[in-house]
Write a protein that holds these residues in place. Structure first.
Motif, PDB file in Angstrom:
ATOM      1  N   THR A   1     -49.652 111.319 155.814  1.00  0.00           N
ATOM      2  CA  THR A   1     -50.528 110.241 155.342  1.00  0.00           C
ATOM      3  C   THR A   1     -51.758 110.840 154.929  1.00  0.00           C
ATOM      4  O   THR A   1     -52.397 111.886 155.654  1.00  0.00           O
ATOM      5  CB  THR A   1     -51.047 109.144 156.687  1.00  0.00           C
ATOM      6  OG1 THR A   1     -49.504 108.411 156.931  1.00  0.00           O
ATOM      7  CG2 THR A   1     -51.990 108.232 156.228  1.00  0.00           C
TER       8      THR A   1
ATOM      9  N   ARG B   1     -53.131 106.582 151.895  1.00  0.00           N
ATOM     10  CA  ARG B   1     -51.792 106.654 151.094  1.00  0.00           C
ATOM     11  C   ARG B   1     -50.755 107.470 152.086  1.00  0.00           C
ATOM     12  O   ARG B   1     -51.124 108.342 152.692  1.00  0.00           O
ATOM     13  CB  ARG B   1     -51.982 107.468 149.864  1.00  0.00           C
ATOM     14  CG  ARG B   1     -50.879 107.709 149.053  1.00  0.00           C
ATOM     15  CD  ARG B   1     -50.827 108.534 147.784  1.00  0.00           C
ATOM     16  NE  ARG B   1     -51.506 109.932 148.086  1.00  0.00           N
ATOM     17  CZ  ARG B   1     -51.616 110.870 147.129  1.00  0.00           C
ATOM     18  NH1 ARG B   1     -51.638 110.470 145.815  1.00  0.00           N
ATOM     19  NH2 ARG B   1     -51.883 112.052 147.451  1.00  0.00           N
ATOM     20  N   SER B   2     -49.596 106.927 152.132  1.00  0.00           N
ATOM     21  CA  SER B   2     -48.460 107.678 152.980  1.00  0.00           C
ATOM     22  C   SER B   2     -47.180 108.036 152.066  1.00  0.00           C
ATOM     23  O   SER B   2     -47.025 107.110 151.044  1.00  0.00           O
ATOM     24  CB  SER B   2     -48.023 106.658 153.998  1.00  0.00           C
ATOM     25  OG  SER B   2     -47.215 107.006 154.822  1.00  0.00           O
ATOM     26  N   ARG B   3     -46.885 108.894 152.157  1.00  0.00           N
ATOM     27  CA  ARG B   3     -45.717 109.335 151.473  1.00  0.00           C
ATOM     28  C   ARG B   3     -44.959 110.829 151.914  1.00  0.00           C
ATOM     29  O   ARG B   3     -45.718 111.618 152.680  1.00  0.00           O
ATOM     30  CB  ARG B   3     -45.932 110.024 149.886  1.00  0.00           C
ATOM     31  CG  ARG B   3     -44.848 110.345 149.242  1.00  0.00           C
ATOM     32  CD  ARG B   3     -45.324 110.688 147.657  1.00  0.00           C
ATOM     33  NE  ARG B   3     -46.208 111.890 147.708  1.00  0.00           N
ATOM     34  CZ  ARG B   3     -46.787 112.358 146.678  1.00  0.00           C
ATOM     35  NH1 ARG B   3     -46.696 111.627 145.558  1.00  0.00           N
ATOM     36  NH2 ARG B   3     -47.705 113.451 146.577  1.00  0.00           N
TER      37      ARG B   3
ATOM     38  N   SER C   1     -59.381 104.240 151.225  1.00  0.00           N
ATOM     39  CA  SER C   1     -58.269 103.962 150.988  1.00  0.00           C
ATOM     40  C   SER C   1     -57.096 104.686 151.718  1.00  0.00           C
ATOM     41  O   SER C   1     -57.709 106.031 152.070  1.00  0.00           O
ATOM     42  CB  SER C   1     -57.674 104.131 149.415  1.00  0.00           C
ATOM     43  OG  SER C   1     -58.005 105.603 149.090  1.00  0.00           O
TER      44      SER C   1
END
Length: 564
Positions: free
Chosen positions: A556, A550-552, A548
């Motif tokens: 990343t 996730r970028s925020r 999986s």
């Protein structure tokens, strides 16, 4: 579970009647050969001939019940494998100590307590698996192999009159060993399945021909031909002061069973990659139930037999149906005391050859199991020092005389080696981090440094080599893809975590995420840079168990999971 090609009859296959009969007779013959703890226990209590016969018959009954329980594997009790039991060496020393203090009743009561402790231990195995990893189980199997092999060497080379063994005794042992090995390598069908039984019979015949074997007809004449075991000697008592000694014996028996059931899993599954906890816990629980039954019957405790397991590897027959037939033969022996006593009169050189055959195979199985995981300096020291302790006690048995009588049951090679392995493993786990991190530049990635980092982490945790290779290749693929498509700004942080069942990898960097695609790019898409990136994301999903991204806030995290 896929049947290995070298097995003639696998776990759930029904052998032909001839193979079933010969294999069950072979398993029963080994039980007869190693029923000596019941004989020694009867001698220790000064039992009369009829009481000794009853204790021997009841020991066969307990071993038969163990074979039945282990083969059936129902309700969480029993491994579900062909795992017959013989007399337990680990419980012998504590039982003899209990006899000195409170007679047979105390030995029986404490054996019940030991069996109950094994059943309780089986229920906690899944929580304590980090303290009993495959390398520790393999070390225990190695310890057993050393003890069995050296017992065979002593039985052959050390005579009662302290004279060198005769040429006849060496010839008998050589013929027995040659037949057992020859039939297991070149034999086929029923002959391979009964390699040890044929060797026992042939060795006994040669010993008789050379005048090295005489039946004790007087002892046989004093026993009834047919009859149910007497129960007049039954009685039970308990002493809390002896509980620690019997708990150590229960732990040694349990770990032996863990190692042997793991060996059976490998033997029966060509695709084996890790120990299956349910059947291991069932095997320990079944062993505990049989031990408690032996205590109720006031006879010697049984334990899953290493020799019976190695015979399966040599014969290529592992069908659990043989366990039911073995249980039936043990029941017959329990009701025919004269026959049981007759079968127990196996010549010493023949027993020595069987021990050498079984011990050699068990050493190989233990080495394979102990090295199935990567070993760092900590784990290498644990395995190595446990083996050194075992060899020291075997080489200098006078060590037991240097401690107080209460501690002597701990000084057997099997018990002390097992305690050292478990204790050192628990102590040296201090300081092992379950998560490790390295920060490297995305561009001009030092692949060798990354590979060394993964190898160090895997060795510290005792991870499997094949899984670590996949992890290393996948991390390199991901970092190269991130750098190749210009996604990372600066360094890339790689974190690896481990919990015995899986390896978690987190790759963190500053920059846009790498797209993970369930669908491979088309031929036209492959002509573009976006298509190449899509292919990279698709391969990441395919090669990891789970993945999986996730970028925020401009950062990343790419997360990968690998089943272990």
């Amino acid at each position: 579970m896929r049947k290995p090609p070298d097995l003639t009859y696998g776990l759930n296959e029904l052998p032909t009647p001839a193979v079933l009969l010969s294999a069950a007779l072979q398993q029963t013959a080994i039980i007869v050969v190693f029923i000596y703890p019941a004989i020694l226990l009867a001698q220790a209590v000064g039992a009369s001939p009829s009481q000794s016969a009853a204790m021997l018959s009841l020991a066969f009954l307990a071993c038969g019940a163990s074979a039945l329980i282990q083969s059936a594997g129902r309700f969480g009790i029993g491994a579900g494998y062909l795992a017959p039991a013989t007399g337990s060496a680990a419980f012998l020393a504590p039982s003899l100590l209990a006899v000195q203090i409170g007679g047979l009743a105390l030995a029986a009561g404490m054996t019940i307590a030991g069996g109950a402790a094994m059943m309780l231990f089986a229920r906690t195995l899944h929580r304590a698996r980090a303290f009993f990893p495959p390398e520790i189980a393999g070390a225990v199997v190695l310890i057993i192999g050393i003890a069995v092999t050296l017992a065979g060497v002593r039985a052959l080379l050390i005579t009662p009159d302290q004279q060198p063994p005769s040429a006849g005794a060496l010839a008998v042992a050589g013929v027995t060993l040659a037949i057992a090995v020859g039939l297991s390598v070149w034999g086929g069908g029923a002959l391979r399945g009964a390699c040890v039984l044929v060797a026992l019979l042939a060795g006994t015949a040669v010993a008789s021909w050379l005048g090295l074997f005489r039946l004790d007809t007087a002892a046989l004449a004093g026993l009834p031909l047919v009859g149910l075991p007497a129960t007049g000697h039954l009685g039970w008592s308990f002493d809390l002061a002896l509980l620690p000694v019997f708990l150590v014996a229960a732990l040694a028996n349990s770990l032996k069973t863990v190692g042997l059931v793991t060996t059976l899993q490998k033997l029966n599954d060509a695709d084996w990659v890790r120990p299956e906890p349910r059947s291991i816990a069932g095997g320990v629980a079944g062993d505990g139930a049989a031990t408690a039954l032996a205590g109720l019957l006031c006879t010697a405790a049984p334990n899953v037999s290493a020799t019976n397991v190695t015979i399966q590897a040599a014969s290529g027959v592992t069908s659990r149906a043989i366990g039911y037939a073995t249980a039936a033969f043990c029941l017959v022996l329990a009701c025919f005391p004269r026959l049981a006593a007759l079968l127990a009169q196996v010549p010493g050189p023949v027993i020595a050859a069987v021990l050498l055959h079984a011990g050699g195979l068990m050493l190989v199985n233990g080495m394979q199991l102990a090295t199935s995981r990567m070993l760092d300096s900590r784990k290498s020291f644990v395995v190595g020092f446990a083996l050194v302790t075992t060899l020291a006690v075997e080489a200098i048995p006078q060590v037991a005389d240097w401690v107080s009588p209460e501690l002597r049951p701990y000084m057997s090679a099997t018990a002390l080696g097992t305690v050292v392995a478990i204790g050192l493993n628990a102590i040296l786990r201090i300081g092992i981090r379950r998560q490790m991190e390295i920060v490297l530049p995305a561009r001009d990635m030092p692949h060798r440094e990354l590979a060394d980092f993964v190898a160090r982490a895997g060795a510290a945790w005792g991870a499997r080599r094949d899984v670590l290779t996949r992890v290393e290749e996948q991390i390199v693929w991901c970092v190269d893809s991130i750098a190749g498509f210009g996604l990372a700004e600066g360094d890339v942080a790689v974190r690896i975590g481990f919990d015995e069942l899986r390896i978690d990898v987190t790759i963190a960097y500053r920059g846009p995420p790498l797209e993970l695609s369930q669908v491979a790019p088309t031929a036209d898409e492959m002509l573009t840079e976006a298509g190449a990136a899509k292919l990279a994301g698709h391969m990441i999903l395919k090669r990891a168990t789970r993945a999986s991204v996730r970028s925020r806030d401009g950062g990343t995290e790419l997360r990968l999971v690998f089943d272990h």
